[in-house]
Structures are given as structure tokens and as C-alpha cells.
Scaffold this motif. Sequence first.
Motif, mmCIF file in Angstrom:
data_model
loop_
_atom_site.group_PDB
_atom_site.id
_atom_site.type_symbol
_atom_site.label_atom_id
_atom_site.label_comp_id
_atom_site.label_asym_id
_atom_site.label_seq_id
_atom_site.Cartn_x
_atom_site.Cartn_y
_atom_site.Cartn_z
ATOM 1 N N LEU A 1 0.544 -2.761 -6.010
ATOM 2 C CA LEU A 1 0.679 -2.201 -7.352
ATOM 3 C C LEU A 1 0.022 -3.114 -8.368
ATOM 4 C CD1 LEU A 1 4.472 -1.265 -7.098
ATOM 5 C CD2 LEU A 1 2.507 0.169 -6.515
ATOM 6 N N THR A 2 -0.829 -2.534 -9.218
ATOM 7 C CA THR A 2 -1.454 -3.300 -10.286
ATOM 8 C C THR A 2 -1.391 -2.474 -11.564
ATOM 9 O OG1 THR A 2 -3.721 -2.452 -10.133
ATOM 10 C CG2 THR A 2 -3.115 -4.226 -8.602
ATOM 11 N N VAL B 1 -1.516 1.508 -4.776
ATOM 12 C CA VAL B 1 -1.975 1.839 -3.432
ATOM 13 C C VAL B 1 -0.742 1.884 -2.538
ATOM 14 C CG1 VAL B 1 -3.425 1.144 -1.489
ATOM 15 C CG2 VAL B 1 -4.155 0.620 -3.838
ATOM 16 N N ILE B 2 -0.493 3.047 -1.930
ATOM 17 C CA ILE B 2 0.663 3.180 -1.050
ATOM 18 C C ILE B 2 0.243 3.890 0.235
ATOM 19 C CG2 ILE B 2 2.339 3.231 -2.938
ATOM 20 C CD1 ILE B 2 2.566 6.270 -2.436
ATOM 21 N N TYR B 3 1.031 3.688 1.274
ATOM 22 C CA TYR B 3 0.830 4.408 2.516
ATOM 23 C C TYR B 3 1.775 5.593 2.525
ATOM 24 C CZ TYR B 3 0.828 5.606 7.444
ATOM 25 O OH TYR B 3 0.735 6.292 8.631
ATOM 26 N N VAL C 1 -3.610 6.817 3.115
ATOM 27 C CA VAL C 1 -3.453 5.834 2.058
ATOM 28 C C VAL C 1 -3.702 6.589 0.753
ATOM 29 C CG1 VAL C 1 -5.845 5.009 2.180
ATOM 30 C CG2 VAL C 1 -4.081 3.539 1.236
ATOM 31 N N PHE C 2 -2.831 6.360 -0.220
ATOM 32 C CA PHE C 2 -2.878 7.075 -1.492
ATOM 33 C C PHE C 2 -3.147 6.067 -2.602
ATOM 34 C CE2 PHE C 2 -0.459 8.731 -5.228
ATOM 35 C CZ PHE C 2 -1.256 9.830 -5.494
ATOM 36 N N PRO D 1 -7.974 -3.416 -4.778
ATOM 37 C CA PRO D 1 -7.106 -2.342 -4.279
ATOM 38 C C PRO D 1 -7.761 -1.523 -3.166
ATOM 39 C CG PRO D 1 -7.130 -2.349 -6.676
ATOM 40 C CD PRO D 1 -8.180 -3.310 -6.225
ATOM 41 N N LEU D 2 -9.058 -1.303 -3.263
ATOM 42 C CA LEU D 2 -9.743 -0.539 -2.220
ATOM 43 C C LEU D 2 -9.805 -1.320 -0.911
ATOM 44 C CD1 LEU D 2 -12.548 1.248 -4.239
ATOM 45 C CD2 LEU D 2 -10.386 2.181 -3.394
ATOM 46 N N ARG D 3 -9.925 -2.629 -0.990
ATOM 47 C CA ARG D 3 -9.844 -3.446 0.226
ATOM 48 C C ARG D 3 -8.456 -3.335 0.853
ATOM 49 N NH1 ARG D 3 -12.525 -7.501 -3.118
ATOM 50 N NH2 ARG D 3 -14.755 -7.436 -2.646
ATOM 51 N N HIS D 4 -7.433 -3.308 -0.002
ATOM 52 C CA HIS D 4 -6.076 -3.135 0.507
ATOM 53 C C HIS D 4 -5.942 -1.763 1.183
ATOM 54 C CE1 HIS D 4 -1.859 -4.100 0.834
ATOM 55 N NE2 HIS D 4 -1.569 -2.894 0.368
ATOM 56 N N ALA D 5 -6.549 -0.741 0.595
ATOM 57 C CA ALA D 5 -6.530 0.599 1.202
ATOM 58 C C ALA D 5 -7.185 0.568 2.582
ATOM 59 C CB ALA D 5 -7.227 1.600 0.283
ATOM 60 N N ILE D 6 -8.282 -0.148 2.709
ATOM 61 C CA ILE D 6 -8.958 -0.273 4.005
ATOM 62 C C ILE D 6 -8.038 -0.963 5.011
ATOM 63 C CG2 ILE D 6 -10.853 -1.429 5.223
ATOM 64 C CD1 ILE D 6 -12.491 -0.984 2.551
ATOM 65 N N ASP D 7 -7.343 -2.003 4.574
ATOM 66 C CA ASP D 7 -6.400 -2.691 5.465
ATOM 67 C C ASP D 7 -5.325 -1.739 5.974
ATOM 68 O OD1 ASP D 7 -7.780 -5.072 5.105
ATOM 69 O OD2 ASP D 7 -6.347 -5.875 3.634
ATOM 70 N N ILE D 8 -4.809 -0.891 5.090
ATOM 71 C CA ILE D 8 -3.794 0.088 5.494
ATOM 72 C C ILE D 8 -4.386 1.059 6.514
ATOM 73 C CG2 ILE D 8 -2.397 2.050 4.711
ATOM 74 C CD1 ILE D 8 -1.983 0.467 2.059
#
Length: 128
Positions: free
Chosen positions: A3-4, A9-11, A18-19, A34-41
Motif C-alpha cells: 500500500l502506498t 497492490v493486493i492479491y 494481482v489487483f 508497485p508493479l515490481r511487487h505485482a510481478i512478485d505476487i
Amino acid sequence: MFLTEHCDVIYASELNCVFVKWKKYCCLEDYRTPLRHAIDIMAQHESCHYIADTRDGFECCDEDTQWVNETFAQAAYNAGCRHIFFIKNKVSKLDNELSNQSALLSRLFEVHYCESFDDVKLILLSRL
């Protein structure tokens, strides 16, 4: 969950997606982190897809648009993502940008436009 002030970014486990909910303008690392975090998810969940809520979105700077097309897209594909959903207003100030991004993203993904999260659910439950 990530969250920023710029986005959340949530699963969404019920959809295996990923949303990313964009809240206000950001660029460069504030946009890419945040998009890198989405990729990690996506990498942690087989066949996880990507949903971006752009209703409060913004046009990306040229550097970020290039990064999405050259880096994010390939990383998301490598993580197993095959469907990208853009939640947008029926008429959006982002129509041009989303159309341009979709043209490039469609080489790797099936790209869907929806007006709500419920629309995304209907597509996922009926097609995937």
C-alpha cells in the motif's frame, strides 16, 4: 499486500489475480516499485493474472510507458500471467494511452477492458 499513497497492490485469491488500484499520479520508482511487487505476487501464484483499476489513473511519462513495454510485460509473462484487465470508465481520459499500451501488450497477453471489478469476475469465471 503493498500500500502506498499512489496505489494499492493486493492479491485477489478468489480470482488468482494481482489487483493494482491506482490512486494518483506517480512516476519512475514510485510507479515501478508497485508493479515490481505485482510481478512478485504473480510469480508466487501459478497462472496469476493482472488487473489495473485505472479509473483514478493518469497518463504515464514516456519513460514509464517504455518500462512497462520493455520490462514489466516480459517479467509478467515470465511469471505466468496471460491476461491483463484494465478497469476504466466508459469514456476515459486514458483511452488513448490504454489503447497504445494494449496494442503492445497484446503481443504477449489477452487484454480486456472492463468497467468494474465485477465485470472482471464475470470474464474470469466464464472464460478461464
